[in-house]
Design an enzyme around this catalytic site. Structure first.
Site, PDB file in Angstrom:
ATOM      1  N   VAL A  65       0.812  -1.221   0.000  1.00 48.65           N
ATOM      2  CA  VAL A  65       0.000   0.000   0.000  1.00 48.65           C
ATOM      3  C   VAL A  65       0.846   1.271   0.000  1.00 48.65           C
ATOM      4  CG1 VAL A  65      -1.974  -1.125   1.097  1.00 48.65           C
ATOM      5  CG2 VAL A  65      -0.239   0.002   2.533  1.00 48.65           C
ATOM      6  N   TYR A 176      -1.117   2.781  17.125  1.00 48.71           N
ATOM      7  CA  TYR A 176      -2.214   2.024  16.525  1.00 48.71           C
ATOM      8  C   TYR A 176      -3.529   2.793  16.647  1.00 48.71           C
ATOM      9  CZ  TYR A 176      -5.537  -1.664  15.483  1.00 48.71           C
ATOM     10  OH  TYR A 176      -6.568  -2.390  14.934  1.00 48.71           O
ATOM     11  N   LYS A 180      -5.825   4.744  13.741  1.00 48.54           N
ATOM     12  CA  LYS A 180      -7.212   4.404  13.463  1.00 48.54           C
ATOM     13  C   LYS A 180      -8.134   5.607  13.690  1.00 48.54           C
ATOM     14  CE  LYS A 180      -6.563   0.129  12.228  1.00 48.54           C
ATOM     15  NZ  LYS A 180      -6.797  -0.287  10.822  1.00 48.54           N
ATOM     16  N   VAL A 209     -11.377  -9.126  18.293  1.00 49.53           N
ATOM     17  CA  VAL A 209     -11.801 -10.316  17.543  1.00 49.53           C
ATOM     18  C   VAL A 209     -11.022 -11.520  18.053  1.00 49.53           C
ATOM     19  CG1 VAL A 209     -12.042 -11.367  15.270  1.00 49.53           C
ATOM     20  CG2 VAL A 209     -12.256  -8.875  15.532  1.00 49.53           C
ATOM     21  N   TRP A 265     -19.767   1.884  27.267  1.00 50.68           N
ATOM     22  CA  TRP A 265     -19.462   2.128  28.675  1.00 50.68           C
ATOM     23  C   TRP A 265     -18.424   3.228  28.792  1.00 50.68           C
ATOM     24  CZ3 TRP A 265     -19.334  -3.653  30.355  1.00 50.68           C
ATOM     25  CH2 TRP A 265     -20.511  -3.954  31.067  1.00 50.68           C
TER      26      TRP A 265
END
Length: 265
Positions: A65, A176, A180, A209, A265
């Protein structure tokens, strides 16, 4: 008729942990799928299994990329072999799951490591969108789905990792979540820029996940989720097809959080 019948979709980071999940969902929805990944990376077992069953509807092209000529070559090859892509899933990214790793205190994280994550996770998604977006604009339709994270919205909880034997303690890479969060904002930017041409841009942000994490981490994480568990890969398929297809024809510029309520939450 499947919701993506005859459409051409591109998935970056196709050999990674979630790449085959996105590819499989798109194939099952009727799309022709082109998977992009770095030329030096071998296909994962999951991607290879998909290739065997896809009957030629899944292609793999080499493209980093961050290598614009390679991404442009992949676009040209896709247009020549399968058609103009009108779906793009910006999935390529660098993350560090909990487990054995070189660890740093936050004040000691090398700047080149921080920049490297931003380059792939944010700049890479921008560059791939630059290459594939204009053809969607010319076609008057398209859907770009940027894969975010719950950590675009909240900080990692260091207590999830304090049982891991590491000195310094395991640290979720600070770049990270920053990358994002930037990707979610880039999503909004591109959605307003290309919206008048009929191109929609949205973010899909998974929660944790399940994928081989240690039992203690999974217990800690699930206790923080209102639905009481980590996400299974199949939990992500429907949200992706919703955003990629005409089911979301009046949806653009959003971040769809698929996190079991973690960020409520």
């Amino acid at each position: 008729m499947p919701p993506l019948e005859g459409r051409v979709a591109v998935v970056t980071g196709a050999y990674g942990r979630l790449g085959p999940v996105w590819c499989s969902a798109l194939l099952d929805a009727g799309a022709l799928v082109v998977g992009l990944d770095r030329p030096e990376v071998p296909p994962s077992a999951a991607f290879t299994a998909l290739e065997r069953t896809a009957g030629g509807r899944l292609r793999a092209y080499p493209a980093d990329v961050l290598d614009r000529p390679a991404v442009e070559a992949a676009r040209q090859r896709s247009e020549a072999e399968v058609g103009v892509p009108t779906i793009l899933v910006n999935n390529a990214g660098i993350d560090q799951p909990p487990g054995p790793a070189v660890t740093y205190r936050v004040e000691d994280v090398p700047l080149e490591l921080f920049r490297g994550v931003l380059d792939v996770n944010l700049a890479g998604a921008f560059q791939v969108s630059q290459v594939f977006g204009p053809a969607m604009v010319r076609a008057g339709r398209g859907s770009i789905v940027n894969i975010g994270s719950l950590y675009a919205s909240v900080s990692p909880d260091a207590r999830f990792y304090d049982h891991l034997p590491a000195d310094p303690p395991f640290l979720k890479p600070p770049a990270y979540g920053a990358s994002k969060a930037g990707l979610v904002n880039l999503t909004r930017y591109l959605s307003t820029h290309w919206g008048p041409a009929g191109v929609r841009v949205n973010a899909l942000s998974p929660g944790g996940v399940e994928g081989g994490q240690d039992p203690e981490f999974k217990r800690k994480f699930a206790s923080r989720v209102p639905l009481g568990r980590m996400a299974a890969p199949d939990d992500l398929r429907g949200p992706l097809i919703f955003l990629a297809s005409d089911m979301s024809s009046y949806v653009t510029g959003i971040e769809l959080r698929v996190d079991g309520g973690f960020t409520a939450w």
